[in-house]
Design a protein around this motif. Structure first.
Motif, PDB file in Angstrom:
ATOM      1  N   GLN A 189       0.843  -1.191   0.000  1.00 19.32           N
ATOM      2  CA  GLN A 189       0.000   0.000   0.000  1.00 19.32           C
ATOM      3  C   GLN A 189       0.884   1.249   0.000  1.00 19.32           C
ATOM      4  O   GLN A 189       1.796   1.380   0.815  1.00 19.32           O
ATOM      5  CB  GLN A 189      -0.898   0.011   1.229  1.00 19.32           C
ATOM      6  N   VAL A 190       0.594   2.159  -0.903  1.00 21.21           N
ATOM      7  CA  VAL A 190       1.308   3.428  -0.996  1.00 21.21           C
ATOM      8  C   VAL A 190       0.285   4.544  -1.186  1.00 21.21           C
ATOM      9  O   VAL A 190      -0.921   4.300  -1.200  1.00 21.21           O
ATOM     10  CB  VAL A 190       2.325   3.414  -2.163  1.00 21.21           C
ATOM     11  N   MET A 191       0.757   5.755  -1.319  1.00 14.43           N
ATOM     12  CA  MET A 191      -0.123   6.893  -1.543  1.00 14.43           C
ATOM     13  C   MET A 191      -0.234   7.174  -3.033  1.00 14.43           C
ATOM     14  O   MET A 191       0.774   7.218  -3.736  1.00 14.43           O
ATOM     15  CB  MET A 191       0.413   8.120  -0.809  1.00 14.43           C
ATOM     16  N   ALA A 192      -1.457   7.354  -3.508  1.00 11.11           N
ATOM     17  CA  ALA A 192      -1.703   7.688  -4.914  1.00 11.11           C
ATOM     18  C   ALA A 192      -2.301   9.086  -4.991  1.00 11.11           C
ATOM     19  O   ALA A 192      -3.205   9.427  -4.216  1.00 11.11           O
ATOM     20  CB  ALA A 192      -2.649   6.676  -5.546  1.00 11.11           C
ATOM     21  N   VAL A 232      -3.326   2.705  -0.889  1.00  9.03           N
ATOM     22  CA  VAL A 232      -3.906   1.880  -1.940  1.00  9.03           C
ATOM     23  C   VAL A 232      -2.775   1.060  -2.542  1.00  9.03           C
ATOM     24  O   VAL A 232      -1.625   1.528  -2.614  1.00  9.03           O
ATOM     25  CB  VAL A 232      -4.604   2.746  -3.017  1.00  9.03           C
ATOM     26  N   TYR A 233      -3.066  -0.171  -2.940  1.00  7.14           N
ATOM     27  CA  TYR A 233      -1.982  -0.988  -3.499  1.00  7.14           C
ATOM     28  C   TYR A 233      -1.480  -0.371  -4.793  1.00  7.14           C
ATOM     29  O   TYR A 233      -2.261   0.019  -5.658  1.00  7.14           O
ATOM     30  CB  TYR A 233      -2.447  -2.440  -3.685  1.00  7.14           C
ATOM     31  N   GLY A 234      -0.169  -0.239  -4.886  1.00  6.89           N
ATOM     32  CA  GLY A 234       0.452   0.422  -6.019  1.00  6.89           C
ATOM     33  C   GLY A 234       0.391  -0.424  -7.280  1.00  6.89           C
ATOM     34  O   GLY A 234       0.741  -1.605  -7.264  1.00  6.89           O
ATOM     35  N   THR A 238       0.907  -2.338   4.388  1.00  6.59           N
ATOM     36  CA  THR A 238       0.747  -3.792   4.450  1.00  6.59           C
ATOM     37  C   THR A 238       1.144  -4.416   3.120  1.00  6.59           C
ATOM     38  O   THR A 238       0.596  -4.070   2.077  1.00  6.59           O
ATOM     39  CB  THR A 238      -0.710  -4.159   4.795  1.00  6.59           C
ATOM     40  N   LEU A 239       2.087  -5.336   3.170  1.00  8.74           N
ATOM     41  CA  LEU A 239       2.640  -5.950   1.962  1.00  8.74           C
ATOM     42  C   LEU A 239       1.573  -6.664   1.135  1.00  8.74           C
ATOM     43  O   LEU A 239       0.683  -7.325   1.663  1.00  8.74           O
ATOM     44  CB  LEU A 239       3.724  -6.961   2.355  1.00  8.74           C
ATOM     45  N   GLY A 240       1.690  -6.515  -0.191  1.00 11.00           N
ATOM     46  CA  GLY A 240       0.870  -7.275  -1.129  1.00 11.00           C
ATOM     47  C   GLY A 240       1.774  -8.099  -2.028  1.00 11.00           C
ATOM     48  O   GLY A 240       2.656  -8.809  -1.559  1.00 11.00           O
ATOM     49  N   VAL A 254       9.865   3.026  -2.883  1.00 14.38           N
ATOM     50  CA  VAL A 254      10.717   1.906  -2.476  1.00 14.38           C
ATOM     51  C   VAL A 254      10.911   1.854  -0.965  1.00 14.38           C
ATOM     52  O   VAL A 254      10.976   0.763  -0.380  1.00 14.38           O
ATOM     53  CB  VAL A 254      12.076   1.968  -3.219  1.00 14.38           C
ATOM     54  N   ALA A 255      10.952   3.003  -0.302  1.00 16.47           N
ATOM     55  CA  ALA A 255      11.144   3.004   1.151  1.00 16.47           C
ATOM     56  C   ALA A 255       9.974   2.328   1.855  1.00 16.47           C
ATOM     57  O   ALA A 255      10.154   1.629   2.864  1.00 16.47           O
ATOM     58  CB  ALA A 255      11.317   4.434   1.663  1.00 16.47           C
ATOM     59  N   THR A 256       8.783   2.524   1.332  1.00 20.05           N
ATOM     60  CA  THR A 256       7.606   1.875   1.920  1.00 20.05           C
ATOM     61  C   THR A 256       7.670   0.368   1.752  1.00 20.05           C
ATOM     62  O   THR A 256       7.397  -0.384   2.692  1.00 20.05           O
ATOM     63  CB  THR A 256       6.325   2.425   1.275  1.00 20.05           C
TER      64      THR A 256
END
Length: 387
Positions: free
Chosen positions: A118-121, A228-230, A260-262, A325-327
């Protein structure tokens, strides 16, 4: 000649590179052919993994299904196929916890083909100034514009809950697998999500991450989704506005971004005969050649750390990789016990209902999440034991 049946999900990111890689196999030279079928991503939630493995030789899955797969004895561990040195190399080359997420009961159960979290869009053209970095800044933007959306459909309400708890310094169920979060942190997470949910545009409330990103690219009523998942495909789309991706929000500068990893991995079913040609093909998919060149060129999202830092890959895809990448390196790994998937679905439904009712945090957090978490572990406990 060996012809294998394989199953993946029906988004370009999940299908195109695998199908193209199968087409490049020289049947006469390798004696191997792979036919990739596809189904909606939600189909992997609907069908038991053991049923899929009974019908397919290779199955693309995500790591929370591993406990169910181990209980069903339907996958071959990587340790029975590849040498220890090969697995160690994959561990070193895979970004963040991509390979570790498939480790359960002392063995690895899938090759980490695809990495995501999940990252920011954001729609940069709709923001005044840079994208938020902190959760307080996300809240302020929501209050000012009403164009900040939460991803709440399907399992994603619960996944966002886990991510924000991680950002607040309490990765769920890590200290005690039967306790999801403390009452204090759970209340903070719930109140934050509830405030954002009240103003979240109704038009995307029933949409999954893919549909949210497609909507953002085509409409101007959503400027930002904090978690949201990237999907790299929307950073440089064929049509619509490009979406910029950023690290997930933090509580304070320098804190861990909560995410949270996807991602997905290739599982090898018990029915599959693993030949030298198949091993070569699978390891090629993990190689620098495939992960930096072939997979990104076919709309895939690589799992190799090198690819996420590669200048050419980033230039082609709007710096999606370097911006997030840091996330991914610090992403939270969900529990993988048999029964976790059901917990995730029930917890998400509870959160959505509570947001609609504007229910107070105390009544939601005090009992239900921990009860659901503990119940899912008890129901899924089998002779294989705990990870």
């Amino acid at each position: 000649m060996q012809r294998l049946k394989a199953l993946t999900w029906d988004h370009p990111r999940g299908y195109n590179a695998l199908a193209a890689a199968a087409r490049r196999l020289d049947l006469a030279e390798s004696g191997l052919a792979i036919d990739w079928d596809k189904q909606p991503l939600e189909g992997f939630e609907s069908y038991p993994i053991a049923d899929l493995c009974a019908r397919y030789d290779l199955v693309v899955l995500d790591h929370p299904h591993v406990g169910e797969a181990v209980d069903g004895d339907c996958l071959q561990p990587l340790e029975s196929i590849f040498e220890e040195a090969t697995i160690n190399l994959l561990r070193a080359e895979s970004i963040g916890p991509s390979l570790r997420s498939y480790h359960f009961t002392g063995q690895h159960w899938a090759l980490p083909l695809d990495a995501a979290t999940q990252v920011m869009a954001a729609r940069a053209d709709l923001l005044v100034g840079p994208a938020p970095v902190l959760w307080d800044e996300v809240l302020l933007l929501s209050q000012k514009t009403g164009k900040v959306a939460l991803s709440l459909a399907g399992p994603h309400a619960a996944l966002s809950f886990l991510s924000i708890a991680t950002a607040l310094g309490e990765p769920p169920a890590e200290r005690d697998p039967d306790i999801l979060v403390s009452e204090q942190v759970g209340t903070e997470v719930y109140d934050l999500m509830n405030e954002l949910a009240v103003r979240s545009p109704h038009v995307v409330r029933q949409k999954n991450p893919i549909s949210i990103l497609e909507h953002m690219a085509a409409h101007d009523d959503v400027a930002l989704v904090p978690l949201v998942y990237g999907y790299v495909n929307y950073a440089a789309p064929v049509s619509g506005r490009p979406i910029t991706f950023h690290n997930a929000p933090r509580l304070e500068p320098g804190d861990r971004p909560g995410s949270t990893l996807g991602g997905t991995g290739i599982g090898i079913s018990r029915r599959c005969e693993v030949t030298p040609a198949l091993k070569r093909h699978l390891l090629w998919l993990m190689s620098a050649d495939a992960q930096i060149g072939f997979i990104p060129c076919h709309e895939g999202q690589p799992s190799r750390r090198e690819a996420w830092h590669d200048a050419g890959v980033n230039a082609r895809w709007g710096r999606f990789y370097s911006n997030t990448v840091a996330t991914l390196e610090q992403a939270y790994v969900r529990p993988r016990h048999n029964g976790y998937i059901a917990f995730q679905s029930r917890a998400s439904a509870l959160l959505r209902e509570s947001f609609l009712e504007n229910a107070p945090a105390r009544g939601v957090i005090n009992r239900t999440p921990d009860t659901l978490c503990r119940s899912s572990r008890q129901q899924g406990r089998r002779k294989v034991g705990s990870p």
